[in-house]
Design a protein around this motif. Sequence first.
Motif, PDB file in Angstrom:
ATOM      1  N   GLY A   1     -65.189 -41.620  25.176  1.00 51.31           N
ATOM      2  CA  GLY A   1     -65.684 -41.762  23.818  1.00 51.31           C
ATOM      3  C   GLY A   1     -65.685 -43.197  23.317  1.00 51.31           C
ATOM      4  N   ALA A   2     -65.500 -43.319  22.011  1.00 53.53           N
ATOM      5  CA  ALA A   2     -65.554 -44.632  21.367  1.00 53.53           C
ATOM      6  C   ALA A   2     -64.433 -45.545  21.840  1.00 53.53           C
TER       7      ALA A   2
ATOM      8  N   LEU B   1     -59.201 -49.802  10.736  1.00 44.34           N
ATOM      9  CA  LEU B   1     -58.145 -48.963  10.186  1.00 44.34           C
ATOM     10  C   LEU B   1     -56.777 -49.351  10.734  1.00 44.34           C
ATOM     11  N   ALA B   2     -56.696 -49.599  12.030  1.00 39.56           N
ATOM     12  CA  ALA B   2     -55.432 -49.950  12.686  1.00 39.56           C
ATOM     13  C   ALA B   2     -55.733 -50.188  14.157  1.00 39.56           C
TER      14      ALA B   2
ATOM     15  N   ALA C   1     -58.059 -41.238  19.041  1.00 38.67           N
ATOM     16  CA  ALA C   1     -58.057 -42.579  18.441  1.00 38.67           C
ATOM     17  C   ALA C   1     -59.459 -43.056  18.088  1.00 38.67           C
ATOM     18  N   TRP C   2     -60.446 -42.155  18.174  1.00 36.84           N
ATOM     19  CA  TRP C   2     -61.823 -42.592  17.942  1.00 36.84           C
ATOM     20  C   TRP C   2     -62.060 -43.169  16.551  1.00 36.84           C
ATOM     21  N   PRO C   3     -61.404 -42.683  15.477  1.00 39.70           N
ATOM     22  CA  PRO C   3     -61.664 -43.322  14.183  1.00 39.70           C
ATOM     23  C   PRO C   3     -61.253 -44.795  14.173  1.00 39.70           C
ATOM     24  N   LEU C   4     -60.172 -45.121  14.866  1.00 36.07           N
ATOM     25  CA  LEU C   4     -59.719 -46.505  14.927  1.00 36.07           C
ATOM     26  C   LEU C   4     -60.710 -47.348  15.729  1.00 36.07           C
ATOM     27  N   ALA C   5     -61.220 -46.782  16.804  1.00 38.25           N
ATOM     28  CA  ALA C   5     -62.172 -47.516  17.640  1.00 38.25           C
ATOM     29  C   ALA C   5     -63.492 -47.748  16.916  1.00 38.25           C
TER      30      ALA C   5
ATOM     31  N   GLU D   1     -65.357 -51.262  15.910  1.00 33.96           N
ATOM     32  CA  GLU D   1     -66.715 -51.610  16.328  1.00 33.96           C
ATOM     33  C   GLU D   1     -67.545 -52.100  15.146  1.00 33.96           C
ATOM     34  N   ILE D   2     -67.349 -51.491  14.000  1.00 30.72           N
ATOM     35  CA  ILE D   2     -68.064 -51.935  12.801  1.00 30.72           C
ATOM     36  C   ILE D   2     -67.700 -53.385  12.495  1.00 30.72           C
TER      37      ILE D   2
END
Length: 364
Positions: free
Chosen positions: A50-51, A215-216, A244-248, A252-253
């Motif tokens: 994933g991300a 985020l972290a 952990a995809w939200p952090l990744a 990236e943003i």
Amino acid sequence: MDSHATPTDPERLARSLSVHGQQRRAPTRRLRDFLTRVEDGDLDTYGRGGAVARLEERVAGLLGKEAAVFMPTGAMASQVALRLHADARTCRTIGFHPRAHIEVHEHKGYEIVHGLHGRLLGEHDRLVTVQDLEAVREPLAAVLLELPQRDLGGRLPSWEELTAQTSWLRTRGIAAHLDGARLWEAQPYYGRPHAEIAALFDTVYVSLYKGLEGLAGAVLAGRSDLVDQARQWRARLGGQLHHAWPLAVSAEIGLDTLVPRMPAFWQRAQELAAALRGLPGVEIVPDPPQTPLFHVIVPVPPDVLAAAHQRFVERQGLELFLYPRPTTSPRCSRFEVTVGENAMALDPQGVRQSLLEVIQDAAD
């Protein structure tokens, strides 16, 4: 670290000079950004795929390293890297600046958790030099260099000094590890690709939440075999998150939108420093700033400055800094300016007048 910051009432705070201000980090804003980026294929499982995998590959490429691994914190990333270098050399001593993050902010984790012995290099109020390395009379497994040196106001060594230090280490078989939490911010000063800077080091850690406004999290990059071992230590230390995809994705943003802006942020830091220069009793460190981060020393004790600043925030809705810090003089304090999009929205002369108002209030 910003653990000493006093929370500000969001209803009163309209603007912030700090890159860590609430305006760009509020959950609603983050969710809106996510909606434009997230896809079902971003899902990872325990950091695989994933991300997260996409981010690791991207950062490894940017830094010119064989591989990279996501870590939940920078503290874990650097401590694991230093342990691996020590294990490989059967030597438990590591060197670093007295104000390095690993010494000041991480509660001796390198010693208590990993059994490493810290050797302080140089003096508290200046950067490490080749002469400081030459003065060491004991074997070293690794040396950690922090670019920029956050607690010295974001100072950086010259390119010539940096290459001299890392060459000195390499010829003696001592590993060089880069605490590059703010490498994104340091790169414009050198005017060289990230990979050229990272090539001086065996391992490199970069932060995902500071200048990138993620985020972290962090990424550790280096040789494939070291990265594989780091993944094992991530699991041993409890850092293997289920997802952990939200952090990744948030990182990236930042890579897409903020890394290209670092030269502009550095320019604004210099403009802010020029505006603040000349205020009575105020000193800029370093002057001029070498990164989008610098310190401001004011002739007011920390507790008095914090109270005056809080009153100013309540009146004007503008946050000039997160918290004041002590100096060697009890009559003075310092605060950190970290320039990002928040600071780009503020006029430097307006910031000058605001700081003058805070100082005058504190003196009354």
